[in-house]
Scaffold this motif. Sequence first.
Motif, short mmCIF file in Angstrom:
data_model
loop_
_atom_site.label_atom_id
_atom_site.label_comp_id
_atom_site.label_asym_id
_atom_site.label_seq_id
_atom_site.Cartn_x
_atom_site.Cartn_y
_atom_site.Cartn_z
N PRO A 32 0.80 -1.22 0.00
CA PRO A 32 0.00 0.00 0.00
C PRO A 32 0.83 1.28 0.00
O PRO A 32 0.37 2.31 -0.49
N SER A 33 2.04 1.22 0.53
CA SER A 33 2.90 2.41 0.55
C SER A 33 3.26 2.88 -0.85
O SER A 33 3.66 4.04 -1.04
N LEU A 34 3.12 2.03 -1.85
CA LEU A 34 3.45 2.41 -3.21
C LEU A 34 2.58 3.55 -3.73
O LEU A 34 3.01 4.32 -4.59
N ALA A 35 1.36 3.67 -3.21
CA ALA A 35 0.47 4.72 -3.69
C ALA A 35 0.99 6.12 -3.34
O ALA A 35 0.86 7.06 -4.12
N ALA A 36 1.58 6.24 -2.17
CA ALA A 36 2.11 7.54 -1.73
C ALA A 36 3.58 7.72 -2.07
O ALA A 36 4.11 8.83 -1.97
N ALA A 37 4.26 6.66 -2.49
CA ALA A 37 5.70 6.69 -2.67
C ALA A 37 6.18 7.76 -3.65
O ALA A 37 7.19 8.44 -3.36
N PRO A 38 5.55 7.96 -4.81
CA PRO A 38 6.08 8.98 -5.72
C PRO A 38 6.14 10.36 -5.08
O PRO A 38 7.14 11.08 -5.23
N ALA A 39 5.10 10.73 -4.35
CA ALA A 39 5.08 12.05 -3.72
C ALA A 39 6.06 12.13 -2.56
O ALA A 39 6.79 13.13 -2.42
N VAL A 40 6.10 11.09 -1.73
CA VAL A 40 6.98 11.10 -0.55
C VAL A 40 8.45 11.11 -0.98
O VAL A 40 9.25 11.91 -0.49
N LEU A 41 8.80 10.21 -1.87
CA LEU A 41 10.19 10.14 -2.33
C LEU A 41 10.56 11.37 -3.15
O LEU A 41 11.67 11.91 -3.01
N GLY A 42 9.64 11.81 -4.00
CA GLY A 42 9.92 12.97 -4.82
C GLY A 42 10.23 14.21 -4.00
O GLY A 42 11.14 14.98 -4.30
N ALA A 43 9.47 14.41 -2.91
CA ALA A 43 9.71 15.57 -2.04
C ALA A 43 11.08 15.49 -1.38
O ALA A 43 11.80 16.51 -1.30
N ALA A 44 11.46 14.29 -0.92
CA ALA A 44 12.77 14.13 -0.28
C ALA A 44 13.90 14.36 -1.27
O ALA A 44 14.94 14.96 -0.94
N LEU A 45 13.74 13.87 -2.49
CA LEU A 45 14.78 14.05 -3.51
C LEU A 45 14.89 15.51 -3.94
O LEU A 45 15.99 16.03 -4.13
N ASP A 46 13.75 16.18 -4.06
CA ASP A 46 13.76 17.59 -4.46
C ASP A 46 14.42 18.47 -3.41
O ASP A 46 15.02 19.50 -3.72
N ALA A 47 14.31 18.04 -2.13
CA ALA A 47 14.90 18.83 -1.04
C ALA A 47 16.42 18.74 -1.02
O ALA A 47 17.09 19.58 -0.40
#
Length: 249
Positions: free
Chosen positions: A232-247
């Motif tokens: 289920p974590s895959l649904a939020a993963a693009p946004a969560v990981l993307g924010a960390a990478l952008d930071a």
Amino acid sequence: MTTGQHRAPRVVSLVPSLTEAVAATAPDLLVGVTDWCSHPAGLDAARVGGTKNPDTARIAALAPDLVLANEEENRAPDLGALRAAGLDVLVTEIRDLDQALRELERVLVRGCRLPRPGWLDDAADAWRDVRAGAGAADARGAVVPIWRRPWMVLGRDTFAGDLLARLGVRNLYADHAERYPRVPVEELNARGADLVVLPDEPYRFTADDGPEAFPGLPSALVSGRHLTWYGPSLAAAPAVLGAALDAAR
């Protein structure tokens, strides 16, 4: 949890990701899980040891209809002992996102005899619009440690590496002969990376434990659950990981 005259299967999961996937869909099926199965919190199921050292006798005593395992997370001798005890063991192989989505459907629909869950469609939808960053001109080269003492990094053919590639991060060890090679930190620093990606599992990298080993290199501290878990974590993963990478710029 029954359909017609068919009893719902009793399931033991030896993989935290798969435990969460079943629990999010039909938690009553789970009769046994590992000590490392942390999601969801308060899961009402017997604990059967670790992923690498499960108590096979205890699992057999639970009389499950199905044991869920993974070729990377669980040891072949343990799975062999479970089969020798007469148990049905479903072993997954997950090396990229597409395979993860297929294997999750196999586990839940064919293995657990459940309808395809809505969260699995949500996960597929969440990643559908994420551009494939591998090979893109603006992809950032990264080293991705997963352990220290000794230092180990993501190498070839990994699920986490595929997710990062889709998010525009090129793993500089993706062509290594090993999937999780040991590489001295001096070599990692000399690789010419644009950033270092530090997940909080399996090793718990933090702001105070990890970035200092890569002076002058931007550090992305990311959720290991969103980077390495398939569920289920895959649904939020693009946004969560993307924010960390952008930071980490």
